[in-house]
Write a protein that holds these residues in place. Structure first.
Motif, mmCIF file in Angstrom:
data_model
loop_
_atom_site.group_PDB
_atom_site.id
_atom_site.type_symbol
_atom_site.label_atom_id
_atom_site.label_comp_id
_atom_site.label_asym_id
_atom_site.label_seq_id
_atom_site.Cartn_x
_atom_site.Cartn_y
_atom_site.Cartn_z
ATOM 1 N N TYR A 47 -0.349 11.354 4.235
ATOM 2 C CA TYR A 47 -0.602 11.897 5.571
ATOM 3 C C TYR A 47 -0.814 13.571 5.364
ATOM 4 O O TYR A 47 0.219 13.881 4.690
ATOM 5 C CB TYR A 47 0.097 11.417 6.628
ATOM 6 C CG TYR A 47 -0.424 10.019 7.253
ATOM 7 C CD1 TYR A 47 0.301 8.970 6.597
ATOM 8 C CD2 TYR A 47 -1.450 9.803 8.385
ATOM 9 C CE1 TYR A 47 -0.235 7.500 6.992
ATOM 10 C CE2 TYR A 47 -1.480 8.542 8.837
ATOM 11 C CZ TYR A 47 -0.887 7.386 8.266
ATOM 12 O OH TYR A 47 -1.461 6.186 8.632
ATOM 13 N N THR A 76 -3.955 0.100 7.312
ATOM 14 C CA THR A 76 -2.879 1.017 6.922
ATOM 15 C C THR A 76 -3.234 2.270 7.599
ATOM 16 O O THR A 76 -2.440 3.163 7.744
ATOM 17 C CB THR A 76 -3.088 1.240 5.380
ATOM 18 O OG1 THR A 76 -4.390 1.650 5.000
ATOM 19 C CG2 THR A 76 -2.636 0.014 4.785
ATOM 20 N N GLU A 77 -4.608 2.574 7.937
ATOM 21 C CA GLU A 77 -4.758 3.884 8.519
ATOM 22 C C GLU A 77 -4.364 3.835 10.066
ATOM 23 O O GLU A 77 -5.014 3.304 10.908
ATOM 24 C CB GLU A 77 -6.284 4.347 8.430
ATOM 25 C CG GLU A 77 -6.874 5.640 8.952
ATOM 26 C CD GLU A 77 -8.259 6.016 8.969
ATOM 27 O OE1 GLU A 77 -9.096 5.137 8.171
ATOM 28 O OE2 GLU A 77 -8.507 7.064 9.276
ATOM 29 N N ALA A 78 -3.296 4.887 10.171
ATOM 30 C CA ALA A 78 -3.236 5.113 11.632
ATOM 31 C C ALA A 78 -3.549 6.273 12.162
ATOM 32 O O ALA A 78 -3.804 7.307 11.630
ATOM 33 C CB ALA A 78 -1.647 5.147 11.702
ATOM 34 N N PHE A 124 7.818 6.137 6.215
ATOM 35 C CA PHE A 124 7.485 7.504 5.683
ATOM 36 C C PHE A 124 8.463 8.305 5.030
ATOM 37 O O PHE A 124 9.514 7.986 5.428
ATOM 38 C CB PHE A 124 7.019 8.429 7.037
ATOM 39 C CG PHE A 124 5.764 7.973 7.784
ATOM 40 C CD1 PHE A 124 5.784 6.809 8.599
ATOM 41 C CD2 PHE A 124 4.581 8.385 7.520
ATOM 42 C CE1 PHE A 124 4.660 6.329 9.455
ATOM 43 C CE2 PHE A 124 3.454 8.261 8.083
ATOM 44 C CZ PHE A 124 3.656 7.138 8.892
ATOM 45 N N PHE A 157 2.815 13.980 3.814
ATOM 46 C CA PHE A 157 3.976 12.728 3.913
ATOM 47 C C PHE A 157 3.459 11.670 3.078
ATOM 48 O O PHE A 157 2.103 11.251 3.313
ATOM 49 C CB PHE A 157 4.103 12.330 5.339
ATOM 50 C CG PHE A 157 4.656 13.001 6.034
ATOM 51 C CD1 PHE A 157 4.085 14.050 7.229
ATOM 52 C CD2 PHE A 157 6.021 13.209 6.142
ATOM 53 C CE1 PHE A 157 4.692 14.874 7.877
ATOM 54 C CE2 PHE A 157 6.857 13.935 7.090
ATOM 55 C CZ PHE A 157 6.116 14.818 8.109
ATOM 56 N N ASP A 215 -5.144 6.147 0.767
ATOM 57 C CA ASP A 215 -4.236 5.172 0.469
ATOM 58 C C ASP A 215 -4.687 4.394 -0.854
ATOM 59 O O ASP A 215 -5.773 4.579 -1.208
ATOM 60 C CB ASP A 215 -3.877 3.926 1.613
ATOM 61 C CG ASP A 215 -5.548 3.133 1.964
ATOM 62 O OD1 ASP A 215 -5.317 2.390 2.979
ATOM 63 O OD2 ASP A 215 -6.227 3.268 1.224
ATOM 64 N N LEU A 232 8.849 10.361 9.686
ATOM 65 C CA LEU A 232 8.568 9.807 11.152
ATOM 66 C C LEU A 232 9.402 8.274 11.152
ATOM 67 O O LEU A 232 9.255 7.593 10.081
ATOM 68 C CB LEU A 232 7.126 9.389 11.283
ATOM 69 C CG LEU A 232 6.132 10.546 11.278
ATOM 70 C CD1 LEU A 232 4.771 10.482 10.941
ATOM 71 C CD2 LEU A 232 6.087 10.874 12.995
ATOM 72 N N SER A 288 3.724 0.999 2.680
ATOM 73 C CA SER A 288 3.524 -0.168 3.704
ATOM 74 C C SER A 288 3.942 -1.490 3.053
ATOM 75 O O SER A 288 3.285 -1.895 1.944
ATOM 76 C CB SER A 288 1.816 0.036 4.064
ATOM 77 O OG SER A 288 1.685 -0.864 5.166
ATOM 78 N N PHE A 296 -4.420 10.767 8.708
ATOM 79 C CA PHE A 296 -4.658 9.974 7.252
ATOM 80 C C PHE A 296 -5.741 10.581 6.268
ATOM 81 O O PHE A 296 -6.522 11.274 6.761
ATOM 82 C CB PHE A 296 -5.244 8.587 7.666
ATOM 83 C CG PHE A 296 -5.694 7.725 6.651
ATOM 84 C CD1 PHE A 296 -6.916 7.694 6.109
ATOM 85 C CD2 PHE A 296 -4.650 6.489 6.098
ATOM 86 C CE1 PHE A 296 -7.071 6.906 4.776
ATOM 87 C CE2 PHE A 296 -5.032 5.789 4.958
ATOM 88 C CZ PHE A 296 -6.111 5.817 4.474
ATOM 89 N N ILE A 317 0.230 5.384 1.031
ATOM 90 C CA ILE A 317 -0.466 6.247 2.016
ATOM 91 C C ILE A 317 -0.165 7.651 1.834
ATOM 92 O O ILE A 317 1.384 7.901 1.926
ATOM 93 C CB ILE A 317 -0.373 5.585 3.214
ATOM 94 C CG1 ILE A 317 -0.582 3.920 3.445
ATOM 95 C CG2 ILE A 317 -1.566 6.339 4.329
ATOM 96 C CD1 ILE A 317 0.221 3.404 4.407
ATOM 97 N N TYR A 321 1.061 -1.234 -0.093
ATOM 98 C CA TYR A 321 0.029 -0.141 0.081
ATOM 99 C C TYR A 321 0.976 1.315 0.095
ATOM 100 O O TYR A 321 2.083 1.180 0.305
ATOM 101 C CB TYR A 321 -0.942 0.101 1.391
ATOM 102 C CG TYR A 321 -2.223 -0.748 1.334
ATOM 103 C CD1 TYR A 321 -1.789 -2.320 1.907
ATOM 104 C CD2 TYR A 321 -3.103 -0.579 0.800
ATOM 105 C CE1 TYR A 321 -2.935 -2.998 1.678
ATOM 106 C CE2 TYR A 321 -4.327 -1.299 0.702
ATOM 107 C CZ TYR A 321 -4.208 -2.645 1.356
ATOM 108 O OH TYR A 321 -5.355 -3.608 1.439
#
Lengths: 114, 113
Positions: A36, B100-102, A104, A89, A49, B43, A93, A46, A34, A32
């Motif tokens: 942010y 995946t969502e944090a 990240f 960002f 994704d 991060l 994943s 979030f 993503i 994945y």
């Protein structure tokens, strides 16, 4: 090691225009990707994704595009608003033993000019 | 719904002092994480807990310890603080280790002098 990076550290956009934030990734095995958003003084939030077997995914005012050939990811924000000003960002994943290992990037600052 | 709550928000330590950063989530999430964020860097994962009762090292675990006290709480301890640990620390949680969502807390800004 594997890394996630960004082409542009700062992006300035006129209010109402569309924004495009780019990201290069290195691990072709990632499951994945993503995006942010981090506003000043807050934790990352979030946005959206995209699974690695997809090319495009749309959300509310945002679209993420994935080009696996050149390992490139982009986030498009339509009709950019002052509230979109933040650091964005990208992250990748990878499923590692049943756990999603997330790496990240360093972030791109989006400045919206009123 | 508070989400992820971190305490304290700010802290100044002297080199060699110890402290514990607290994190709690009220979303019934299984997985919890500690990250540090330094200028110009993304991060970086310090430790994580995929589920209650388990903890594992992340990318930069040296100088830190963690405790998954229960499903809600995940603390980060600095036994002997060093200036290199000056950073902004974020706690996050996910419903499961494959999600995946944090969800992130607001962060703890730590300065070690």
């Amino acid at each position: 090691g594997e890394s996630v990076g960004l082409h542009l550290p700062t992006l300035s956009v006129q209010e109402g225009d569309n924004s495009i934030i780019n990201c290069a990734y290195s691990n072709s095995a990632s499951d994945y990707f993503i995006w942010y958003k981090q506003e000043s003084g807050k934790g990352p939030q979030f946005i959206i994704d995209i699974r690695s077997n997809m090319d495009k995914r749309q959300g509310q005012r945002v679209t993420v595009l994935l080009n696996k050939t050149v390992k490139h990811l982009s986030l498009q924000i339509a009709a950019t608003q002052p509230g979109d000003s933040a650091v964005y960002f990208c992250a990748e994943s990878l499923n590692s033993g049943g756990y999603q290992k997330v790496t990240f990037g360093t972030g791109t600052k989006l400045q919206v000019i009123p | 719904n508070a989400g992820v709550t971190q305490t304290p928000k700010f802290q100044v330590l002297k080199t060699g002092q110890s402290m514990t950063l607290q994190c709690a989530q009220d979303m019934n999430h299984n997985s919890m994480y500690w990250y540090r964020q330094d200028p110009g860097m993304g991060l970086r994962l310090i430790y994580y807990s995929a589920s209650e009762g388990t903890t594992d090292k992340g990318e930069v675990p040296n100088g830190y310890n963690v405790s998954r006290l229960n499903k809600r709480e995940f603390s980060l301890r600095l036994e002997s603080a060093a200036p290199s640990q000056t950073s902004v620390y974020f706690c996050a949680s996910r419903a499961g280790s494959t999600n995946t969502e944090a969800f992130f807390g607001q962060g703890t800004r730590l300065t070690v002098v």
